[in-house]
Design an enzyme around this catalytic site. Structure first.
Site, PDB file in Angstrom:
ATOM      1  N   ASP A  32      27.296  71.852  66.106  1.00 18.28           N
ATOM      2  CA  ASP A  32      27.620  70.456  66.415  1.00 18.28           C
ATOM      3  C   ASP A  32      28.340  70.332  67.762  1.00 18.28           C
ATOM      4  OD1 ASP A  32      27.080  69.202  63.514  1.00 18.28           O
ATOM      5  OD2 ASP A  32      28.139  71.104  63.332  1.00 18.28           O
ATOM      6  N   GLU A  51      24.798  60.890  70.690  1.00 21.14           N
ATOM      7  CA  GLU A  51      23.431  61.128  70.227  1.00 21.14           C
ATOM      8  C   GLU A  51      23.036  60.041  69.236  1.00 21.14           C
ATOM      9  OE1 GLU A  51      21.209  65.093  69.714  1.00 21.14           O
ATOM     10  OE2 GLU A  51      22.145  64.686  67.779  1.00 21.14           O
ATOM     11  N   ASP A  63      28.315  64.245  69.030  1.00 18.91           N
ATOM     12  CA  ASP A  63      27.247  64.421  68.046  1.00 18.91           C
ATOM     13  C   ASP A  63      27.846  63.995  66.707  1.00 18.91           C
ATOM     14  OD1 ASP A  63      24.929  65.216  66.687  1.00 18.91           O
ATOM     15  OD2 ASP A  63      25.688  67.249  66.408  1.00 18.91           O
TER      16      ASP A  63
END
Length: 158
Positions: A140, A67, A7
């Site tokens: 995160d 992502e 991420d």
């Protein structure tokens, strides 16, 4: 299969390595790469690159998932996150990994069955799916684990 989920972010990049064995999901490691706010951007990006390379060397994932950038009305933030994504993609490619990208809604759909799930729902699913005592922190890291699980679920369908 051992998957590294990422991420990306300039200040905080989440990571999580998930393995599937005998139909069970297990988190091997997860956490965040933090970069100091006062540090020049090139140094921050260098830190992200080096830390991701070190993770791939230590844990030897077979593949990686990142992502995709969520559209932001703040152009400056979007540019910064985009640069962190680029560095993450480069680090993973330099590690010899095939990288797949997923939208936030695709990750939520794969993990919870609902593409608009909130943070609490996502974190609780990480705890349940990975048999953890508590939800992964910080957010995160939980998001990175979700990206890895999304990839594992998607790989079954291919």
């Amino acid at each position: 299969m051992r998957v590294l989920g990422v991420d990306p972010g300039t200040a905080i990049t989440g990571y999580g390595i998930v393995v599937e064995e005998d139909g069970e999901l297990h988190a091997l490691t997860f956490g965040v790469i933090r970069t100091p706010a006062g540090q020049p951007l090139p140094r921050r990006l260098q830190t992200i690159y080096r830390e991701l390379r070190a993770l791939t060397e230590r844990w030897r994932p077979e593949t990686a998932a990142v992502e995709e950038l969520f559209f932001s009305t703040n152009v400056r933030t979007a540019m910064s996150v985009g640069q962190a994504r680029g560095v993450a993609l480069l680090a993973l490619a330099d590690s010899g990994l095939e990288v797949t990208e997923y939208t936030p809604s695709a990750v939520k759909q794969a993990v919870t069955g609902y593409g608009r799930a909130d943070k609490h729902q996502m974190q609780e699913m990480m705890r349940l799916l990975l048999h953890l005592d508590s939800v992964p922190r910080p957010d995160d890291a939980a998001d990175a684990l979700a990206v890895a699980i999304c990839h594992l679920h998607s790989a079954r369908l291919r």
